[in-house]
Design an enzyme around this catalytic site. Structure first.
Site, PDB file in Angstrom:
ATOM      1  N   GLU A  46      75.768 -58.898  73.364  1.00  0.00           N
ATOM      2  CA  GLU A  46      76.400 -59.740  74.480  1.00  0.00           C
ATOM      3  C   GLU A  46      75.239 -60.651  75.078  1.00  0.00           C
ATOM      4  OE1 GLU A  46      79.279 -60.280  75.322  1.00  0.00           O
ATOM      5  OE2 GLU A  46      80.272 -58.811  73.894  1.00  0.00           O
ATOM      6  N   TYR A 129      80.557 -61.656  83.432  1.00  0.00           N
ATOM      7  CA  TYR A 129      81.265 -61.473  82.230  1.00  0.00           C
ATOM      8  C   TYR A 129      80.344 -60.558  81.369  1.00  0.00           C
ATOM      9  CZ  TYR A 129      81.658 -61.859  77.248  1.00  0.00           C
ATOM     10  OH  TYR A 129      81.856 -61.362  75.878  1.00  0.00           O
ATOM     11  N   ASP A 147      84.980 -64.851  79.184  1.00  0.00           N
ATOM     12  CA  ASP A 147      83.806 -65.909  79.069  1.00  0.00           C
ATOM     13  C   ASP A 147      84.411 -67.272  78.926  1.00  0.00           C
ATOM     14  OD1 ASP A 147      85.093 -65.752  76.477  1.00  0.00           O
ATOM     15  OD2 ASP A 147      83.381 -65.251  75.261  1.00  0.00           O
TER      16      ASP A 147
END
Ligand code: SF4
Length: 233
Positions: A46, A129, A147
């Site tokens: 991520e 996020y 996102d």
């Protein structure tokens, strides 16, 4: 009480979920970070994906994990080693924050990456996020993760014309929460699927409504009526 900005009907939300999930089962890419629930591996992916495209991250993700196979290995590394391993991905601040995060977590009483969104958000470099993504993708928590790809799909599907400001962003997060499946495993698939739709079909450059699985329940797609083209927002 449900949030004000839910889709027009629960039926729309249910159809949207069903079609999106069926499409993802057939068309979702087999990306390495989709085959793990290891919180450290998910977190690394991520952070890398924050400002870097998928094909480029695919080249670095495995290499980085071979060099630093777990959080402790990363915490023990020198800043220079971490920077060298990140070399080529750019935005080095991400690597610095990830390194700080590893040291902080390893030194914490549990020594483990937290499952809870609020606790995740207190870690260096972890925004709303990323916290949602780690909670969902590593721990299968039923929480939204919005996102830029997801925001675009939600905007076009449920809120065309919503402003790109704090209020608009809140509406998109509310909608993401409202349409999310309640079961964590399905929420995992849903979050992956809506991101994938934004990456492959409903992209920033072009909305391919003619081949989109959620066209019938999408306010923009219904207007486009099967055309494939650029739509605003
Ligand atoms: S129908 Fe078109 S605008 Fe709507 S989600 Fe699909 S590609 Fe995007």
């Amino acid at each position: 009480m449900p949030p004000k900005s839910t889709p027009r009907s629960p039926l729309d939300a249910a159809k949207f979920r069903r079609r999106l999930l069926a499409w993802f089962r057939r068309h979702g890419r087999n990306l390495p970070w989709r085959n793990t629930r290891n919180p450290y591996h998910v977190l690394v992916s991520e952070v890398m994906l924050q400002q870097t495209q998928v094909p480029r991250v695919e080249g670095y993700y495995g290499k980085f994990l071979r060099e630093f196979p777990d959080l402790s290995a990363l915490a023990r590394a020198t800043p220079r080693r971490v920077r060298e391993a990140w070399d080529g991905l750019g935005y080095y601040r991400r690597a610095t924050n990830l390194h700080r995060l590893a040291r902080e977590v390893v030194a914490s009483p549990s020594g483990a990456i937290p499952e809870d969104v609020d606790a995740l958000r207190r870690l260096p470099g972890v925004g709303r996020y990323t916290a949602g993504a780690v909670a969902s993708f590593a721990f299968e928590r039923a929480v939204p993760a919005v996102d830029t790809n997801v925001a675009r799909v939600l905007r076009r599907a449920f809120h065309p014309g919503v402003r790109n400001d704090a209020r608009g962003t809140r509406r998109l997060w509310d909608t993401a929460a409202a349409i999310l499946p309640r079961h964590g495993g399905r929420a995992w698939s849903f979050n992956q699927a809506i991101m994938e739709l934004g990456a492959l079909v409903c992209t920033a450059r072009v909305a391919r409504c003619g081949v989109c699985p959620v066209k019938e329940v999408c306010r923009t797609g219904r207007r486009e009526d099967g055309k494939t083209g650029v739509v605003p927002g």
